[in-house]
Design a protein around this motif. Structure first.
Motif, mmCIF file in Angstrom:
data_model
loop_
_atom_site.group_PDB
_atom_site.id
_atom_site.type_symbol
_atom_site.label_atom_id
_atom_site.label_comp_id
_atom_site.label_asym_id
_atom_site.label_seq_id
_atom_site.Cartn_x
_atom_site.Cartn_y
_atom_site.Cartn_z
ATOM 1 N N PRO A 43 32.067 38.407 31.432
ATOM 2 C CA PRO A 43 33.072 38.410 32.489
ATOM 3 C C PRO A 43 33.887 37.119 32.456
ATOM 4 N N ILE A 44 35.120 37.191 32.894
ATOM 5 C CA ILE A 44 35.948 35.988 32.903
ATOM 6 C C ILE A 44 35.719 35.228 34.212
ATOM 7 N N LYS A 45 35.914 33.944 34.149
ATOM 8 C CA LYS A 45 35.722 33.094 35.325
ATOM 9 C C LYS A 45 37.003 33.094 36.163
ATOM 10 N N VAL A 46 36.883 33.536 37.407
ATOM 11 C CA VAL A 46 38.024 33.630 38.315
ATOM 12 C C VAL A 46 37.755 32.767 39.544
ATOM 13 N N ALA A 47 38.767 32.007 39.952
ATOM 14 C CA ALA A 47 38.676 31.192 41.165
ATOM 15 C C ALA A 47 39.841 31.536 42.080
ATOM 16 N N ALA A 48 39.599 31.542 43.371
ATOM 17 C CA ALA A 48 40.649 31.809 44.348
ATOM 18 C C ALA A 48 40.751 30.642 45.321
ATOM 19 N N ILE A 49 41.977 30.364 45.728
ATOM 20 C CA ILE A 49 42.229 29.262 46.663
ATOM 21 C C ILE A 49 43.019 29.826 47.836
ATOM 22 N N TYR A 50 42.444 29.728 49.029
ATOM 23 C CA TYR A 50 43.065 30.299 50.219
ATOM 24 C C TYR A 50 43.341 29.210 51.254
ATOM 25 N N THR A 51 44.480 29.294 51.924
ATOM 26 C CA THR A 51 44.831 28.290 52.929
ATOM 27 C C THR A 51 44.306 28.648 54.316
ATOM 28 N N VAL A 52 43.726 29.848 54.423
ATOM 29 C CA VAL A 52 43.205 30.327 55.705
ATOM 30 C C VAL A 52 41.806 30.876 55.480
ATOM 31 N N PRO A 53 41.090 31.249 56.547
ATOM 32 C CA PRO A 53 39.758 31.837 56.361
ATOM 33 C C PRO A 53 39.850 33.175 55.636
ATOM 34 N N VAL A 54 38.799 33.546 54.923
ATOM 35 C CA VAL A 54 38.810 34.811 54.200
ATOM 36 C C VAL A 54 38.824 36.004 55.152
ATOM 37 N N GLU A 55 38.584 35.773 56.449
ATOM 38 C CA GLU A 55 38.671 36.862 57.415
ATOM 39 C C GLU A 55 40.111 37.221 57.767
ATOM 40 N N GLN A 56 41.044 36.304 57.485
ATOM 41 C CA GLN A 56 42.452 36.567 57.798
ATOM 42 C C GLN A 56 42.926 37.791 57.027
ATOM 43 N N GLN A 57 43.825 38.594 57.675
ATOM 44 C CA GLN A 57 44.177 39.899 57.115
ATOM 45 C C GLN A 57 44.554 39.838 55.638
ATOM 46 N N TRP A 58 45.581 39.109 55.321
ATOM 47 C CA TRP A 58 46.165 39.098 53.981
ATOM 48 C C TRP A 58 45.143 38.641 52.944
ATOM 49 N N VAL A 59 44.510 37.531 53.223
ATOM 50 C CA VAL A 59 43.533 36.967 52.293
ATOM 51 C C VAL A 59 42.305 37.857 52.161
ATOM 52 N N SER A 60 41.922 38.518 53.228
ATOM 53 C CA SER A 60 40.721 39.354 53.168
ATOM 54 C C SER A 60 40.855 40.464 52.132
ATOM 55 N N ARG A 61 42.072 40.938 51.909
ATOM 56 C CA ARG A 61 42.280 42.005 50.939
ATOM 57 C C ARG A 61 42.144 41.501 49.502
ATOM 58 N N ILE A 62 42.584 40.281 49.265
ATOM 59 C CA ILE A 62 42.407 39.664 47.949
ATOM 60 C C ILE A 62 40.927 39.412 47.696
ATOM 61 N N HIS A 63 40.273 38.873 48.709
ATOM 62 C CA HIS A 63 38.843 38.565 48.631
ATOM 63 C C HIS A 63 38.023 39.832 48.372
ATOM 64 N N LYS A 64 38.378 40.899 49.038
ATOM 65 C CA LYS A 64 37.678 42.166 48.848
ATOM 66 C C LYS A 64 37.828 42.664 47.413
ATOM 67 N N ALA A 65 39.052 42.642 46.895
ATOM 68 C CA ALA A 65 39.297 43.114 45.532
ATOM 69 C C ALA A 65 38.544 42.273 44.513
ATOM 70 N N ALA A 66 38.496 40.966 44.736
ATOM 71 C CA ALA A 66 37.788 40.082 43.809
ATOM 72 C C ALA A 66 36.291 40.368 43.824
ATOM 73 N N ASN A 67 35.749 40.633 44.989
ATOM 74 C CA ASN A 67 34.319 40.948 45.064
ATOM 75 C C ASN A 67 33.994 42.285 44.408
ATOM 76 N N ILE A 68 34.917 43.245 44.509
ATOM 77 C CA ILE A 68 34.718 44.522 43.832
ATOM 78 C C ILE A 68 34.681 44.315 42.321
ATOM 79 N N ALA A 69 35.624 43.507 41.813
ATOM 80 C CA ALA A 69 35.651 43.221 40.375
ATOM 81 C C ALA A 69 34.401 42.453 39.947
ATOM 82 N N LYS A 70 33.929 41.580 40.815
ATOM 83 C CA LYS A 70 32.699 40.838 40.530
ATOM 84 C C LYS A 70 31.509 41.787 40.457
#
Length: 345
Positions: A43-70
């Motif tokens: 698997p490739i190494k992926v890092a995400a940088i968010y300016t808000v909590p991962v619970e915030q609407q917009w970021v939560s969707r990115i976080h969810k997709a990354a966890n699915i890929a993980k």
């Protein structure tokens, strides 16, 4: 209520023309995709940088997709949340130095600095939420955005049918393209049902300030709004307390507001991220605009199930929604993308 952006956001937006000019002037010949040798095997190494909590609407969707890929085993995933704009460049560099091959995040307030980092780490792929277009001068820096105007338009049709006062309140974070286009699409959908409908539009100057969003929503309700467009957290709370209805954005919050949230326009980041992962693995990642992967025809957005409001929205309205959804998917109808700041009307 102030509608001005933070200085960093304003600077980012005002620089758009400059970056676009650079992109237009860059020599297209000789711009190649990433050499395959630059990328690690699965698997490739992926890092995400968010300016808000991962619970915030917009970021939560990115976080969810990354966890699915993980969970699929495609990537190794780490992230940092609540990163200030002043620290963003430093965190980007730290992840690059740690050997991450794909860095994702949102750089709306640090557009110039983020591209400087990309220049310094040509072996790293960057996929960043941005108001700007891709710039061929930075071949390893791709951009994305939540182009979910299709689902927003459909949710507007439902809102237009549910309002009795013909007055809808809309509370957003900042009047930037990412928000503006969704509001305009929602308004267009509502006007399909009620051409004479009125909108109260306000921005709270924050991506995550539920108390301020709630206070703004109360003011709009006091001014006659009986349906609220909840672009920010806090708006649905105000609607719930007053016994009114709300339309959600990006995520489905009906489970939290079963008698309040009628419908929601959902963003699915999976098509965007999956395409980037495939490009990295194939050695073909390049400067590109991933915005299209948020379109409904690519599976990037959808209208949430009505849930507790099943049967409460008129049948003819749901038939209209189904017809428009089919037309959007087959290309016979296109929802306008309007990035200009919406105004109260």
């Amino acid at each position: 209520m102030s509608k001005r952006l933070h200085s960093s956001q304003f600077s980012a937006i005002s620089r758009r023309a400059v970056l676009q000019a650079v992109g237009a002037g860059a020599a297209l010949a000789g711009t190649a995709a990433f050499p395959g040798r630059l990328f690690a095997q699965e698997p490739i190494k992926v890092a995400a940088i968010y300016t808000v909590p991962v619970e915030q609407q917009w970021v939560s969707r990115i976080h969810k997709a990354a966890n699915i890929a993980k969970d699929r085993g495609d990537i190794e995933y780490v992230f940092s949340e609540n990163v200030s704009n002043s620290d963003y460049e430093r965190v980007m560099r730290e992840y690059c130095e740690a050997g991450h091959k794909l860095v994702i995040g949102e750089v709306f307030g640090v557009e110039d600095a983020s591209r400087t980092v990309a220049d310094d780490y040509p072996d790293t792929a960057f996929l960043m939420g941005s108001s700007f277009k891709p710039d061929e001068a930075h071949p390893n820096f791709a951009v994305f955005d939540n182009y979910i105007q299709d689902a927003s338009y459909l949710s507007g049709i439902i809102a237009g049918a549910m309002t009795k006062s013909r007055n809808i309140g809309m509370v957003g974070g900042f009047p930037i393209p990412e928000v503006n286009r969704l509001m305009h699409a929602f308004m267009a959908g509502a006007r399909e049902v009620a051409p004479d409908i009125k909108f109260q539009v306000a921005f709270i100057g924050s991506w995550f300030d539920p108390p301020k969003a709630k206070e703004t929503a109360f003011a709009q309700i006091d001014a006659g709004a009986d349906v609220m467009y909840a672009e920010r957290f806090g708006v649905s709370d105000a609607a719930q307390e007053r016994g009114l209805l709300a339309i959600g954005n990006v995520i489905d919050t009906q489970a939290d507001y079963p008698e309040t949230v009628v419908a929601s326009a959902l963003w699915h980041f999976e098509p965007t991220l999956d395409h980037a992962i495939a490009q990295v693995k194939g050695g073909s990642f390049k400067a590109d605009d991933y915005g299209i992967y948020s379109f409904m025809k690519h599976g990037g957005c959808s209208l949430a199930p009505l849930g507790t409001f099943e049967g409460k929205v008129p049948d003819d309205i749901m038939a209209m929604v189904s017809e428009k959804e089919k037309a959007i998917k087959d290309g016979s109808f296109t929802v306008e993308i309007n990035d200009e700041e919406p105004k109260s009307s």
